[in-house]
Design a protein around this motif. Structure first.
Motif, mmCIF file in Angstrom:
data_model
loop_
_atom_site.group_PDB
_atom_site.id
_atom_site.type_symbol
_atom_site.label_atom_id
_atom_site.label_comp_id
_atom_site.label_asym_id
_atom_site.label_seq_id
_atom_site.Cartn_x
_atom_site.Cartn_y
_atom_site.Cartn_z
ATOM 1 N N GLU A 1 0.825 -1.202 0.000
ATOM 2 C CA GLU A 1 0.000 0.000 0.000
ATOM 3 C C GLU A 1 0.864 1.259 0.000
ATOM 4 N N LYS A 2 1.960 1.201 0.780
ATOM 5 C CA LYS A 2 2.864 2.359 0.775
ATOM 6 C C LYS A 2 3.468 2.574 -0.599
ATOM 7 N N THR A 3 3.843 1.493 -1.266
ATOM 8 C CA THR A 3 4.445 1.609 -2.594
ATOM 9 C C THR A 3 3.466 2.203 -3.588
ATOM 10 N N VAL A 4 2.186 1.718 -3.556
ATOM 11 C CA VAL A 4 1.177 2.245 -4.477
ATOM 12 C C VAL A 4 0.893 3.714 -4.185
ATOM 13 N N ALA A 5 0.849 4.092 -2.886
ATOM 14 C CA ALA A 5 0.522 5.472 -2.535
ATOM 15 C C ALA A 5 1.606 6.456 -2.950
ATOM 16 N N THR A 6 2.870 6.003 -2.936
ATOM 17 C CA THR A 6 3.980 6.919 -3.246
ATOM 18 C C THR A 6 4.508 6.746 -4.650
ATOM 19 N N ALA A 7 3.833 5.918 -5.484
ATOM 20 C CA ALA A 7 4.318 5.708 -6.851
ATOM 21 C C ALA A 7 4.206 7.007 -7.634
ATOM 22 N N GLY A 8 5.288 7.360 -8.319
ATOM 23 C CA GLY A 8 5.296 8.561 -9.150
ATOM 24 C C GLY A 8 5.445 9.854 -8.379
ATOM 25 N N LYS A 9 5.679 9.794 -7.081
ATOM 26 C CA LYS A 9 5.820 10.996 -6.267
ATOM 27 C C LYS A 9 7.227 11.076 -5.682
ATOM 28 N N THR A 10 7.649 12.344 -5.407
ATOM 29 C CA THR A 10 8.954 12.560 -4.767
ATOM 30 C C THR A 10 8.898 12.038 -3.338
ATOM 31 N N PRO A 11 9.941 11.407 -2.876
ATOM 32 C CA PRO A 11 9.942 10.924 -1.491
ATOM 33 C C PRO A 11 9.631 12.039 -0.507
ATOM 34 N N ARG A 12 8.932 11.646 0.541
ATOM 35 C CA ARG A 12 8.484 12.638 1.518
ATOM 36 C C ARG A 12 9.651 13.370 2.176
ATOM 37 N N SER A 13 10.724 12.656 2.443
ATOM 38 C CA SER A 13 11.880 13.293 3.078
ATOM 39 C C SER A 13 12.446 14.403 2.198
ATOM 40 N N LEU A 14 12.485 14.120 0.881
ATOM 41 C CA LEU A 14 12.993 15.154 -0.028
ATOM 42 C C LEU A 14 12.051 16.337 -0.086
ATOM 43 N N ARG A 15 10.735 16.063 -0.049
ATOM 44 C CA ARG A 15 9.786 17.170 -0.071
ATOM 45 C C ARG A 15 9.923 18.012 1.192
ATOM 46 N N VAL A 16 10.138 17.348 2.314
ATOM 47 C CA VAL A 16 10.326 18.092 3.569
ATOM 48 C C VAL A 16 11.571 18.962 3.505
ATOM 49 N N VAL A 17 12.668 18.366 3.020
ATOM 50 C CA VAL A 17 13.914 19.123 2.912
ATOM 51 C C VAL A 17 13.746 20.295 1.966
ATOM 52 N N TRP A 18 13.072 20.067 0.825
ATOM 53 C CA TRP A 18 12.864 21.126 -0.167
ATOM 54 C C TRP A 18 12.047 22.275 0.430
ATOM 55 N N ASN A 19 10.952 21.928 1.122
ATOM 56 C CA ASN A 19 10.121 22.975 1.728
ATOM 57 C C ASN A 19 10.898 23.759 2.782
ATOM 58 N N LEU A 20 11.698 23.032 3.572
ATOM 59 C CA LEU A 20 12.515 23.729 4.572
ATOM 60 C C LEU A 20 13.501 24.692 3.925
ATOM 61 N N LEU A 21 14.115 24.243 2.825
ATOM 62 C CA LEU A 21 15.062 25.116 2.126
ATOM 63 C C LEU A 21 14.364 26.346 1.564
ATOM 64 N N VAL A 22 13.163 26.142 0.987
ATOM 65 C CA VAL A 22 12.424 27.286 0.432
ATOM 66 C C VAL A 22 12.078 28.275 1.531
ATOM 67 N N TYR A 23 11.568 27.768 2.657
ATOM 68 C CA TYR A 23 11.204 28.656 3.759
ATOM 69 C C TYR A 23 12.432 29.362 4.332
ATOM 70 N N CYS A 24 13.535 28.623 4.441
ATOM 71 C CA CYS A 24 14.775 29.245 4.933
ATOM 72 C C CYS A 24 15.260 30.341 3.994
ATOM 73 N N LEU A 25 15.169 30.073 2.680
ATOM 74 C CA LEU A 25 15.606 31.067 1.701
ATOM 75 C C LEU A 25 14.748 32.323 1.791
ATOM 76 N N ILE A 26 13.433 32.117 1.887
ATOM 77 C CA ILE A 26 12.542 33.269 2.006
ATOM 78 C C ILE A 26 12.850 34.036 3.295
ATOM 79 N N GLY A 27 13.084 33.298 4.397
ATOM 80 C CA GLY A 27 13.412 33.955 5.652
ATOM 81 C C GLY A 27 14.705 34.739 5.577
ATOM 82 N N VAL A 28 15.716 34.139 4.910
ATOM 83 C CA VAL A 28 16.995 34.837 4.787
ATOM 84 C C VAL A 28 16.841 36.099 3.955
#
Length: 468
Positions: free
Chosen positions: A121-148
């Motif tokens: 079920e996890k494999t089907v739910a995340t098929a074709g999507k960016t891993p959650r850890s990468l999405r978290v890191v990306w969002n953190l970087l975007v927010y940090c950049l905006i904050g800076v």
């Protein structure tokens, strides 16, 4: 749990992987005790539970336990756990398990139904999507950049306002000394070139006026004439002195004639010796260089010597006049008023300079400074000794230069008519003039900021001064 840890004594069969069978008499729902001593405990086998003449068998795996010969069950399925638990609890309670309970335990699902997603079920739910850890890191970087970007720029502006004092109209200033003509005169000679180092008192430009030149010419002419007359007189005196022997010879002859005219008795009786004495005295006076007549040898010698002495006095007087006139003319020459480097020479040779005309500009020896202006309302915020930060551009690159406030003066701004403010003089670091003099060219623009000392630092320093 106590239900899993109490060991019971009931026979269970255990068939080993080697084909041997042993009877286990001590066991619990979590582990069992191997009945015999062995060097290597088994890791798997087939466990058999006797039930009313029928054995219930299922495979098991073991892990070594903490006690001697203890084997811990590893990976029992739900059905195996329930079946073993029925017999375990019946033995503890002393009541024989019923057939219904055994059948129920055998019908229990193999494993408990998980309440979370399965791997599929996890494999089907995340098929074709960016891993959650990468999405978290990306969002953190975007927010940090905006904050800076937001807080960095805003914070920088606030910190700059609190920690520094910007100074306007900052530019490099060199201490220039103008040398002007003291009187109207012509430029005879320029003895220096731009960029040359000079010392105080060194003659830079030789000037001369028409009247001064004529006076020097007359004195030199008279001096040459007097020196020529003296040479002629000296030659005449030398030629006259060459006739000394000829002039003395007649006196010697007269004395010899007077002596020859007397008898020996005259000398013994001292009779008729007047002529001898007269000629003898004349010869002695000649040898003593005393003139006896106005036209004799020594009178002529004295005349020539007096003439030569007067001519020497005239030469000495003319030389003093020439030296005095040169000094008067040299007073118009332009000399260095201080040690420094020649910055500009607007005059040229044979040019006539009126009194007060600029002939030469000298940059006084010493470090160049950066001058800036502040509003008079900042009088209580700036003081000599403050740290300064200078920013200059060289070859398209920004260079940071440290400096120290040397002087703060309240005065009218010469570049802004009717404007009054504070002139701040900053002394740049020594390495700039030595290693990068192009940064301190005269009138070069600079960005100047003074480091403001926070109030709490000032209070701490005052406290330290009071205690000391």
């Amino acid at each position: 749990m106590s239900d899993l840890s109490f060991q019971v004594r009931a026979p269970l069969g255990l068939e080993l992987a080697t084909g041997d069978s042993v009877t286990v008499t001590e066991w619990s729902l979590s582990s069992l005790t191997f009945p015999t001593e062995t060097d290597v405990l088994p890791s798997q086998g087939i466990l058999s539970i006797p039930f009313q003449g029928v054995d219930i068998r299922f495979p098991v795996r073991f892990q070594p336990g903490s006690g001697p010969r203890e084997l811990v069950f590893d990976g029992l399925t739900g059905r195996q756990r329930e079946t073993l638990s029925v017999f375990y609890r019946s033995i503890l309670s002393g009541r024989m398990a019923s057939t219904e309970e055994v059948i129920t335990s055998l019908d229990t699902p193999v494993d408990l139904v998980p309440m979370e997603e399965t791997e599929e079920e996890k494999t089907v739910a995340t098929a074709g999507k960016t891993p959650r850890s990468l999405r978290v890191v990306w969002n953190l970087l975007v927010y940090c950049l905006i904050g800076v970007v937001v807080f960095g720029l805003l914070g920088q502006q606030i910190w700059s306002r609190l920690s520094t004092i910007p100074v306007g109209q900052a530019r490099v200033v060199a201490e220039l000394v103008e040398h002007r003509a003291p009187t109207g005169a012509y430029v005879d000679e320029i003895r220096v070139v731009p960029g040359e180092a000079v010392t105080q008192g060194q003659t830079l430009v030789v000037l001369s006026s028409p009247g001064h030149g004529g006076t020097l010419t007359e004195i030199r002419t008279d001096l040459r004439r007097a020196e020529a007359d003296a040479r002629q007189t000296r030659k005449a005196l030398a030629l006259h002195m060459e006739g000394l022997a000829d002039a003395r010879r007649p006196l010697e002859l007269a004395l010899g004639t007077a002596i020859a005219a007397r008898r020996p008795a005259d000398f013994l009786g001292n009779h008729s010796l007047q002529e001898v004495r007269r000629t003898q005295q004349a010869l002695a006076l000649f040898d003593a260089e005393i003139s006896q007549r106005a036209d004799d040898f020594h009178a002529r010698r004295e005349y020539l010597e007096d003439m030569l002495r007067d001519q020497k006095d005239d030469i000495a007087q003319l030389k003093r006049a020439l030296s005095s006139e040169k000094d008067i003319g040299g007073a118009a020459d332009i000399v260095a008023l201080a040690d420094g480097i020649v910055a500009e020479i607007p005059a040229f040779e044979d040019q006539f300079l009126s009194r007060g005309d600029l002939a030469l500009t000298l940059e006084e020896a010493g470090p160049r400074r950066v001058i800036g202006w502040l509003d008079e309302g900042m009088a209580a915020a700036v003081y000599p000794g403050m740290t300064a930060n200078l920013t200059a551009i060289s070859g398209g690159q920004t260079r940071q230069i440290a400096g120290v406030v040397e002087d703060v003066v309240a005065m009218a701004n010469p570049d802004r008519a009717g404007s009054f403010g504070l002139r701040v003089s900053v002394l740049p670091a020594e390495w700039v003039m030595r290693d990068a003099p192009e940064l301190l060219r005269p009138d070069a623009p600079m960005e100047l900021k003074l480091a403001r000392r926070p109030a709490w630092i000032t209070q701490v320093m005052e406290l330290i001064d009071v205690r000391s």
